[in-house]
Design an enzyme around this catalytic site. Sequence first.
Site, mmCIF file in Angstrom:
data_model
loop_
_atom_site.group_PDB
_atom_site.id
_atom_site.type_symbol
_atom_site.label_atom_id
_atom_site.label_comp_id
_atom_site.label_asym_id
_atom_site.label_seq_id
_atom_site.Cartn_x
_atom_site.Cartn_y
_atom_site.Cartn_z
ATOM 1 N N HIS A 109 58.230 -34.948 33.516
ATOM 2 C CA HIS A 109 57.768 -34.572 32.181
ATOM 3 C C HIS A 109 58.856 -33.770 31.437
ATOM 4 O O HIS A 109 59.170 -34.062 30.276
ATOM 5 C CB HIS A 109 56.482 -33.752 32.314
ATOM 6 N N GLU A 110 59.429 -32.782 32.106
ATOM 7 C CA GLU A 110 60.422 -31.914 31.446
ATOM 8 C C GLU A 110 61.717 -32.661 31.168
ATOM 9 O O GLU A 110 62.315 -32.494 30.098
ATOM 10 C CB GLU A 110 60.690 -30.658 32.286
ATOM 11 N N HIS A 123 61.525 -34.725 28.158
ATOM 12 C CA HIS A 123 61.712 -33.944 26.925
ATOM 13 C C HIS A 123 63.189 -33.884 26.517
ATOM 14 O O HIS A 123 63.510 -33.907 25.326
ATOM 15 C CB HIS A 123 61.224 -32.502 27.117
ATOM 16 N N CYS A 175 50.689 -31.489 27.270
ATOM 17 C CA CYS A 175 52.005 -31.001 26.855
ATOM 18 C C CYS A 175 51.807 -29.899 25.824
ATOM 19 O O CYS A 175 50.976 -30.039 24.921
ATOM 20 C CB CYS A 175 52.805 -32.155 26.250
HETATM 21 ZN ZN ZN Z 1 55.743 -31.260 27.411
#
Ligand code: ZN
Length: 182
Positions: free
Chosen positions: A152-153, A156, A110
């Site tokens: 993953h995004e 966030h 990341c």
């Molecule tokens: Zn990330």
Amino acid sequence: MPLAIVQTGHPVLRADARELSRDEIKSQEIQELIELMRETMRAAPGVGLAAPQIGESIKLAVIEDEAGEKTRMSKEELEKRERKPVAFHVIINPKLEPVGDDKVDFFEGCLSVNGFAANTARHKAVRVTALNEHADEVTIDATGWYARILQHEIDHLNGILYIDRMYSTTFTTVENKARYWD
Ligand code: ZN
């Protein structure tokens, strides 16, 4: 000029970011932010960038994966990860649901946990509904590495980092990953 990328420990990475209205999405401010985020993602370089990573607590992320030379992965490594090129696009206010029960384990990193990586389980296939940069509704069916990027995004945007999901004993510097794990 690329924007500065916020590093882990900053509270913005742990906040549940707010959704954008259709009018906000079409505003000059957001359109300019998207351009800056594209530039920042490419400069990093990365395959995705979420707004909290540049200090904006809004549910917006940009994604682009060349899956080519820049990744420094062999053809076999790309195939193993089901990693194929993904054109630049924007997801706003996304909702994600897994498709099927299959999970896959691969190392991921990341830009906000710079210099580290860890083996992390992700759903093999996902469906995402979101708005694009024109505030149009889109549905994305993704598998393989693209599905991983989306998970993953979108994490966030909900204040979650991969380090919350990783197999913690595999957490490694990028240098030691190359030395001992690859
Ligand atoms: Zn990330």
